[in-house]
Design a protein around this motif. Structure first.
Motif, PDB file in Angstrom:
ATOM      1  N   LEU A  55       0.821  -1.092   0.069  1.00  0.00           N
ATOM      2  CA  LEU A  55      -0.165   0.255  -0.012  1.00  0.00           C
ATOM      3  C   LEU A  55       1.078   1.234  -0.110  1.00  0.00           C
ATOM      4  O   LEU A  55       0.446   2.088  -0.655  1.00  0.00           O
ATOM      5  CB  LEU A  55      -0.989   0.058   1.196  1.00  0.00           C
ATOM      6  N   LEU A  56       1.972   1.006   0.600  1.00  0.00           N
ATOM      7  CA  LEU A  56       2.758   2.436   0.809  1.00  0.00           C
ATOM      8  C   LEU A  56       3.670   2.521  -0.423  1.00  0.00           C
ATOM      9  O   LEU A  56       3.930   3.800  -0.790  1.00  0.00           O
ATOM     10  CB  LEU A  56       3.847   2.321   2.066  1.00  0.00           C
ATOM     11  N   ALA A  57       3.841   1.714  -1.225  1.00  0.00           N
ATOM     12  CA  ALA A  57       4.740   1.673  -2.357  1.00  0.00           C
ATOM     13  C   ALA A  57       4.132   2.697  -3.524  1.00  0.00           C
ATOM     14  O   ALA A  57       4.798   3.341  -4.365  1.00  0.00           O
ATOM     15  CB  ALA A  57       4.857   0.227  -3.137  1.00  0.00           C
ATOM     16  N   GLY A  58       2.799   2.504  -3.573  1.00  0.00           N
ATOM     17  CA  GLY A  58       2.061   3.625  -4.493  1.00  0.00           C
ATOM     18  C   GLY A  58       2.084   3.274  -5.759  1.00  0.00           C
ATOM     19  O   GLY A  58       1.552   4.053  -6.600  1.00  0.00           O
ATOM     20  N   ASP A  59       2.396   1.906  -6.143  1.00  0.00           N
ATOM     21  CA  ASP A  59       2.340   1.724  -7.647  1.00  0.00           C
ATOM     22  C   ASP A  59       0.952   0.929  -8.011  1.00  0.00           C
ATOM     23  O   ASP A  59       0.713   0.766  -9.161  1.00  0.00           O
ATOM     24  CB  ASP A  59       3.523   0.806  -8.068  1.00  0.00           C
ATOM     25  N   VAL A  60       0.383   0.284  -6.862  1.00  0.00           N
ATOM     26  CA  VAL A  60      -0.843  -0.350  -7.196  1.00  0.00           C
ATOM     27  C   VAL A  60      -1.818   0.654  -6.709  1.00  0.00           C
ATOM     28  O   VAL A  60      -2.944   0.715  -7.849  1.00  0.00           O
ATOM     29  CB  VAL A  60      -1.130  -1.387  -5.964  1.00  0.00           C
ATOM     30  N   VAL A  61      -1.966   1.405  -5.834  1.00  0.00           N
ATOM     31  CA  VAL A  61      -2.905   2.583  -5.484  1.00  0.00           C
ATOM     32  C   VAL A  61      -2.047   3.725  -4.795  1.00  0.00           C
ATOM     33  O   VAL A  61      -1.262   3.243  -3.912  1.00  0.00           O
ATOM     34  CB  VAL A  61      -4.174   1.894  -4.355  1.00  0.00           C
TER      35      VAL A  61
END
Length: 275
Positions: free
Chosen positions: A163-169
């Motif tokens: 979630l924190l990575a930001g590339d899924v959402v």
């Protein structure tokens, strides 16, 4: 921090004030995360058509090109109307001023991880570099549960980290990831690939719920966050787990736990979030 709710609350607080304004002067102080990419004097005379948001970036659309603003870890924007009296002098942590005929937009950033970057269009290489890797916007209709589950099935990392990575959402920051996982009853250390379709759907709904409520509350103010007109956020008073380690869970009464994931604090209830 600031995350999506804080950035969007900031945008909403000054977008109507600056739209249509003509740039009178621009000033940049100490270097920020990335260079401006243009001589600041070349911005003079251009008009601000509007302000968009993509993830944690604010995009100031000009009649020629655009400015991409990122608040980094500790940055904030302020907008002082032209009619207002007593604009404060620049401080040690003020690093960018955009003076318009409607008011002054100023970036304050103690840690200088933020940025103001010029691009000649949305298709410019620098715009692609900064924006292309961002995931879907969680409050848009394009964020659907089935696609979210399909993307999670490809990730073996812990769901909180995904979630924190930001590339899924995009934009589900540390506070809101902890809160959404609690609402969905999912352990933050669980591999994203292990989430079943029904559990991914619960998390999808929880993300939208938490971010929507956070935006309605004006974001979260833990230290010194305020929007562009000085209003503080209030979502911290609604948080069920974040910052509450050792305190009783509002659902079951067991103490909230604190662990570290990727050097970030994660808060959860071991009883309500068993798996």
């Amino acid at each position: 921090m600031p995350e999506l709710p804080e950035v969007e609350a900031t945008r909403l607080s000054f977008v109507d004030r600056i739209a249509g304004a003509r740039i009178v002067s621009a000033w940049q102080g100490l270097p920020l995360r990335w260079p401006l990419g243009i001589d600041s004097e070349q911005l003079v005379g251009r008009r601000v058509r509007g302000v968009r948001r993509r993830g944690k970036y604010l995009l100031l659309d000009l009649d020629e090109g655009l400015l991409l603003l990122h608040l980094g870890m500790s940055g904030s924007l302020s907008f002082t109307d032209q009619a207002a009296q007593g604009v404060r002098p620049r401080g040690a942590h003020d690093h960018f001023d955009l003076q318009t005929d409607r008011g002054l937009l100023r970036l304050n950033d103690p840690r200088r991880f933020g940025a103001v970057v010029w691009a000649d269009s949305d298709s410019a290489p620098i715009a692609h570099k900064l924006l292309d890797g961002l995931g879907v916007e969680p409050l848009d209709a394009d964020f659907d549960a089935d696609s979210f589950h399909a993307a999670l099935k490809k990730r073996r990392s812990a769901i909180k980290q995904v979630l924190l990575a930001g590339d899924v959402v995009v934009g589900v920051g540390n506070i809101y990831a902890s809160e959404a996982l609690f609402l969905a009853g999912i352990r933050p250390t669980l591999s994203a690939a292990r989430l079943s379709k029904p559990r991914a759907a619960r998390l999808h709904a929880a993300i939208r719920d938490v971010l929507g409520r956070a935006l309605a509350a004006g974001g979260t103010t833990l230290r010194n966050y305020s929007n562009a007109v000085g209003e503080r956020g209030n979502f911290q008073f609604e948080a069920k787990v974040y910052g509450r380690d050792g305190q009783p869970c509002a659902i079951c009464g067991h103490p909230i736990k604190l662990i570290r994931q990727g050097q970030r604090a994660t808060y959860f209830c071991a009883h309500c979030q068993k798996t």
